[in-house]
Scaffold this active site. Structure first.
Site, PDB file in Angstrom:
ATOM      1  N   ASP A 117       3.796   5.747   1.132  1.00  8.46           N
ATOM      2  CA  ASP A 117       3.918   5.661   2.587  1.00  8.46           C
ATOM      3  C   ASP A 117       2.565   5.214   3.143  1.00  8.46           C
ATOM      4  O   ASP A 117       1.813   4.554   2.445  1.00  8.46           O
ATOM      5  CB  ASP A 117       4.377   7.009   3.167  1.00  8.46           C
ATOM      6  CG  ASP A 117       5.192   6.846   4.444  1.00  8.46           C
ATOM      7  OD1 ASP A 117       4.630   6.336   5.432  1.00  8.46           O
ATOM      8  OD2 ASP A 117       6.371   7.224   4.468  1.00  8.46           O
TER       9      ASP A 117
ATOM     10  N   HIS B  23       2.171   1.781   2.751  1.00  7.98           N
ATOM     11  CA  HIS B  23       2.673   1.171   3.977  1.00  7.98           C
ATOM     12  C   HIS B  23       1.551   0.802   4.936  1.00  7.98           C
ATOM     13  O   HIS B  23       1.787   0.613   6.124  1.00  7.98           O
ATOM     14  CB  HIS B  23       3.664   2.117   4.663  1.00  7.98           C
ATOM     15  CG  HIS B  23       4.923   2.337   3.893  1.00  7.98           C
ATOM     16  ND1 HIS B  23       5.953   3.110   4.361  1.00  7.98           N
ATOM     17  CD2 HIS B  23       5.319   1.877   2.665  1.00  7.98           C
ATOM     18  CE1 HIS B  23       6.930   3.136   3.466  1.00  7.98           C
ATOM     19  NE2 HIS B  23       6.562   2.393   2.426  1.00  7.98           N
TER      20      HIS B  23
END
Length: 367
Positions: A188, A211
């Protein structure tokens, strides 16, 4: 005179709890966990202490595999209400997250039950975390809540690219946080900055997989506090799903994100390298598509260069309700390496000030 308390026993939880209490009672003490692998259940290392204290992890701590062992708690190793804490030693916090990732429902349900975070810093001040590794957390790796004057140096965070919600360092309701020379690869955001966060510096951070480096998401809850004074410099992102971004939910309560600056950032095969997304709505979790009311202003993207894995290299999608103001694009050089043409730049509800190189040209697509 401080104490040095060494822990080598297998029954670590009781030994650690007792050693911490003894060290906390004497200023300048150190708790040392020697080399080796140790299974450790949920533990809270609580202050305030009599003075400065060091948690020196030389070995590897291993979390329980089964989420049920945490009895619904959302943290594994928790440092709380300590002034003058040092966490160091070159050791590893191994969250053993593989089983838990399969039970993660947060992608479908924004009100999901949160899984245990590897390391929580709650109400920590005037402290330093250096030369440690967080591995395979069940949820976020490191979480800061109500911290002030906390430094991170040479921290390593690692988890597979497909591990859900394993944010590297998540910061909320904290100020004067400095992250330097971190190496983060996870499933993430490498760094995520929540509401109530001010005066944050991230310098020489390596990110990937992951991310990207994110402000937000913001606007999900009522009464969120402003995000102010964020500076990301000298970062390198490689093969990430996003680059540097600010994200807010639509249909949000009012909020503020301002004085946010990204500079001297290298993108290596990064999807969506530069993003403002005020329609952030993962997995269609939004019931009402009215505009975000989070006001974004005084934001700069300077000296951002490298390669984009998506044709759209720059996307500045601001709110119709409160358009972005004082956004700067300076010396942007992002080459699209795929087929089908050159990189593009999309803008909505924003008129950025532009200077220096602009590849792609700013706001070639306006929506």
């Amino acid at each position: 005179m401080g104490k040095n308390l060494s822990i080598t026993t297998i029954s670590l939880l009781l030994a650690l709890t007792n050693a911490w209490k003894a060290a906390c009672a004497v200023a300048g003490s150190k708790v040392v966990i020697s080399e080796g692998a140790y299974k450790l259940g949920l533990v809270t290392l609580l202050g305030p202490c009599k003075g400065a204290i060091e948690f020196n992890l030389q070995g590897t701590l291993q979390a329980p595999l089964d989420v049920a062992a945490f009895n619904g708690k959302d943290g594994w190793v928790i440092f709380e209400r300590i002034d003058g804490l040092t966490v160091s030693g070159g050791g590893v916090f191994d969250g053993k997250g593989q089983q838990a990732w399969q039970k993660n429902e947060c992608g479908e349900d924004k009100n999901c039950n949160l899984l245990p975070i590897n390391i929580r810093f709650n109400y920590i001040t005037n402290s330093i975390v250096q030369d440690i590794t967080s591995k395979d957390s069940k949820f976020f790796h490191i979480n800061l809540l109500e911290c002030k004057k906390l430094q991170f140096q040479h921290v390593t965070i690692t988890a597979p690219a497909d591990s859900p919600n394993t944010d590297g360092i998540h910061i909320e309701h904290s100020s004067q946080i400095n992250i330097t020379n971190a190496n983060i690869g996870t499933g993430d955001d490498c760094i995520s900055i929540g509401d109530g966060t001010q005066d944050i510096t991230a310098n020489q951070v390596t990110c990937g997989p992951g991310h990207g480096i994110s402000i937000g998401s913001l606007g999900k809850y009522q009464n969120e506090q402003p995000v102010l004074g964020i500076r990301v410099t000298g970062a390198t992102l490689s093969n990430t799903n996003n680059g540097v971004r600010i994200k807010t939910w639509p249909s949000s309560p009012s909020g503020v994100a301002s004085d946010i600056h990204f500079e001297d950032v290298v993108m290596n095969n990064v999807a969506n390298p530069i993003i403002i997304d005020q329609n952030y709505c993962p997995n269609n979790q939004c019931s009402n598509q009215s505009p975000s009311k989070v006001k974004i202003s005084n934001v700069s993207f300077k000296k951002i260069r490298g390669t984009s894995s998506t044709k759209e290299a720059v996307s500045l999608i601001c709110s119709k309700s409160v358009p972005c103001q004082q956004v700067v694009l300076s010396n942007i050089d992002l080459a699209y390496k795929g087929g089908g043409g050159f990189a593009t730049s999309t803008c909505a509800n924003v008129q950025p000030a532009v200077s220096g190189t602009q590849n792609p040209p700013a706001c070639t697509i306006k929506v």
